[in-house]
Design a protein around this motif. Structure first.
Motif, PDB file in Angstrom:
ATOM      1  N   ALA A 100      -4.316   1.938  -3.116  1.00 28.68           N
ATOM      2  CA  ALA A 100      -3.515   1.986  -1.883  1.00 28.68           C
ATOM      3  C   ALA A 100      -4.403   2.106  -0.652  1.00 28.68           C
ATOM      4  N   SER A 109       0.825  -1.209   0.000  1.00 28.65           N
ATOM      5  CA  SER A 109       0.000   0.000   0.000  1.00 28.65           C
ATOM      6  C   SER A 109       0.857   1.256   0.000  1.00 28.65           C
ATOM      7  N   GLU A 155      -4.087   5.677  -6.047  1.00 29.55           N
ATOM      8  CA  GLU A 155      -4.363   6.146  -4.688  1.00 29.55           C
ATOM      9  C   GLU A 155      -5.506   5.370  -4.066  1.00 29.55           C
ATOM     10  N   ASN A 183      -3.325  13.699   2.443  1.00 24.00           N
ATOM     11  CA  ASN A 183      -1.962  13.164   2.457  1.00 24.00           C
ATOM     12  C   ASN A 183      -1.468  12.936   3.883  1.00 24.00           C
ATOM     13  N   PHE A 237      -3.252   9.915   5.312  1.00 27.08           N
ATOM     14  CA  PHE A 237      -2.711   8.625   4.920  1.00 27.08           C
ATOM     15  C   PHE A 237      -1.548   8.234   5.830  1.00 27.08           C
ATOM     16  N   TYR A 266       0.849   3.972  -2.969  1.00 25.05           N
ATOM     17  CA  TYR A 266       0.534   5.374  -2.666  1.00 25.05           C
ATOM     18  C   TYR A 266       1.680   6.284  -3.094  1.00 25.05           C
TER      19      TYR A 266
END
Length: 394
Positions: free
Chosen positions: A84, A37, A81, A204, A207, A41
């Motif tokens: 991910a 992942s 994205e 972001n 994540f 990403y």
């Protein structure tokens, strides 16, 4: 005083934001190289950063780079994205992954066809807006489902905001013939680009926090479960069992306790090796787990000794479960892989309605004596005992 800003200034801010994310993800990737992942990403952010950089220089570089290439890799980056994110949630199936990749490739092919047939800005905006929203739509899974944390739900909500905003942009362009270009100064441009900038930075960072959240969950799992069998370890079992005893004492409800080990396990290890012994332990745990409910507590004490706490089960219910377990382990075939041995267990069992002084150690001691009796009676069976009053007093 005007609030309008030059489009290149805003796009440059977006590019810097993506570069900042790349630095964070690259640093995490260095320590988490096995995480698919994180890799996916990182690739998504590389693609999106490249796209924004190309857009910044629109008019100064070839249209192929600032329009065709930039929008294509932006769509592919969005697909990566989503892959991910779903991978991090643990909800990504191989078929879903292939479908998302196929949808991303199809969206790029469709965009190239639009450029070839009707190379008009409004048509490009309409196409990209609706397709981009469709690509982001699977992120709704972050909003719903068992075990979703507040962070996941907030991120899912933000993705849906972007998707809805993209649909609104496409619909405005199509129905109202409004100017929604990022390159035409206006309040729409300012609000849209700044919104993208703020939400993108939040996602972001989200994540990275989600990675941290998953790491913490994994640490808790490693600290709570036996590595080999996936059962609870002694410390976690004791804590959960204590809570269950207190709850059932308060309610005056029964619970049952099973203690068992594998017959002649040492002989299995000595004859076939510890590798086979480990397989037997894994097979036993997998088989028994299928017979238990979500509230039942299954523990490996060590070696081949296991225990099960059955909240709310009286003598009849616990005896039925115990017999099913014994019969299951006598069956042919295995859950994990073919084994060169067959095996059975001996079990001690008791049922009690606990009171405020009932201790887990008393249940264990009483069941251990019952287990010894089951072995004395020829093994591959169970022996029921009863918790004496003096055992229940601490």
């Amino acid at each position: 005083m005007t609030l309008l800003m030059d489009s290149q200034t805003i796009l440059l801010s977006l590019g810097i934001g993506y570069l900042f994310t790349l630095v964070l993800i690259a640093a995490y990737w260095h320590d988490s190289i096995k995480s698919a992942s994180v890799k996916t990403y990182f690739l998504a952010k590389c693609a999106q950063t490249t796209a924004w950089v190309c857009m910044i220089f629109r008019g100064q570089i070839a249209d192929f780079l600032s329009i065709s290439f930039a929008n294509s890799i932006l769509l592919l980056g969005a697909s990566l994205e989503i892959i991910a994110l779903l991978g991090l949630l643990g909800t990504l199936r191989p078929l879903a992954k292939r479908l998302i990749i196929a949808a991303g490739c199809a969206s790029v092919a469709g965009f190239q066809l639009v450029l070839l047939l009707i190379n008009e800005e409004n048509i490009r905006i309409i196409y990209c807006s609706f397709v981009f929203a469709a690509i982001l739509f699977p992120a709704y899974r972050m909003l719903f489902g068992r075990g979703r944390t507040l962070l996941m739900r907030v991120m899912g909500f933000l993705y849906m905001v972007i998707a809805c905003g993209s649909v609104f942009r496409g619909a405005s362009t199509m129905l109202a013939d409004a100017s929604t270009s990022f390159y035409k100064p206006g309040m729409y441009q300012l609000v849209w680009l700044l919104s993208i900038y703020l939400i993108t930075i939040m996602l972001n960072m989200g994540f990275v926090l989600l990675l941290k959240e998953n790491t913490n969950k994994e640490l808790v799992r490693l600290a709570s479960y036996d590595d080999l069998t996936g059962t609870l370890n002694r410390r976690t079992f004791a804590a959960k069992a204590k809570d269950s005893l207190s709850e059932h004492a308060r309610k005056g409800q029964p619970l049952s306790y099973l203690l068992f080990d594998i017959d002649w396990f040492k002989t299995i290890n000595d004859t076939h090796g510890h590798h086979v012994g480990d397989q037997v332990l894994q097979d036993l745990a997998a088989r028994i787990r299928q017979q238990l409910g979500k509230d039942d507590l299954f523990v490996r004490y060590g070696g081949d000794e296991f225990g099960i706490l059955l909240p709310g089960k009286d003598e009849a219910a616990s005896s039925e479960i115990a017999e099913v377990i014994l019969q299951t382990l006598r069956g042919s075939g295995t859950v994990l892989a073919p084994l060169p041995v067959t095996y059975s267990i001996s079990m001690g069992i008791l049922t009690t309605v606990p009171n405020a002084r009932t201790q887990l150690e008393a249940l264990y001691t009483t069941c251990d004596k019952a287990l010894y009796m089951a072995k004395s009676n020829g093994r591959d069976g169970l022996y029921r005992s009863w918790l004496q009053e003096h055992h229940a007093v601490s």
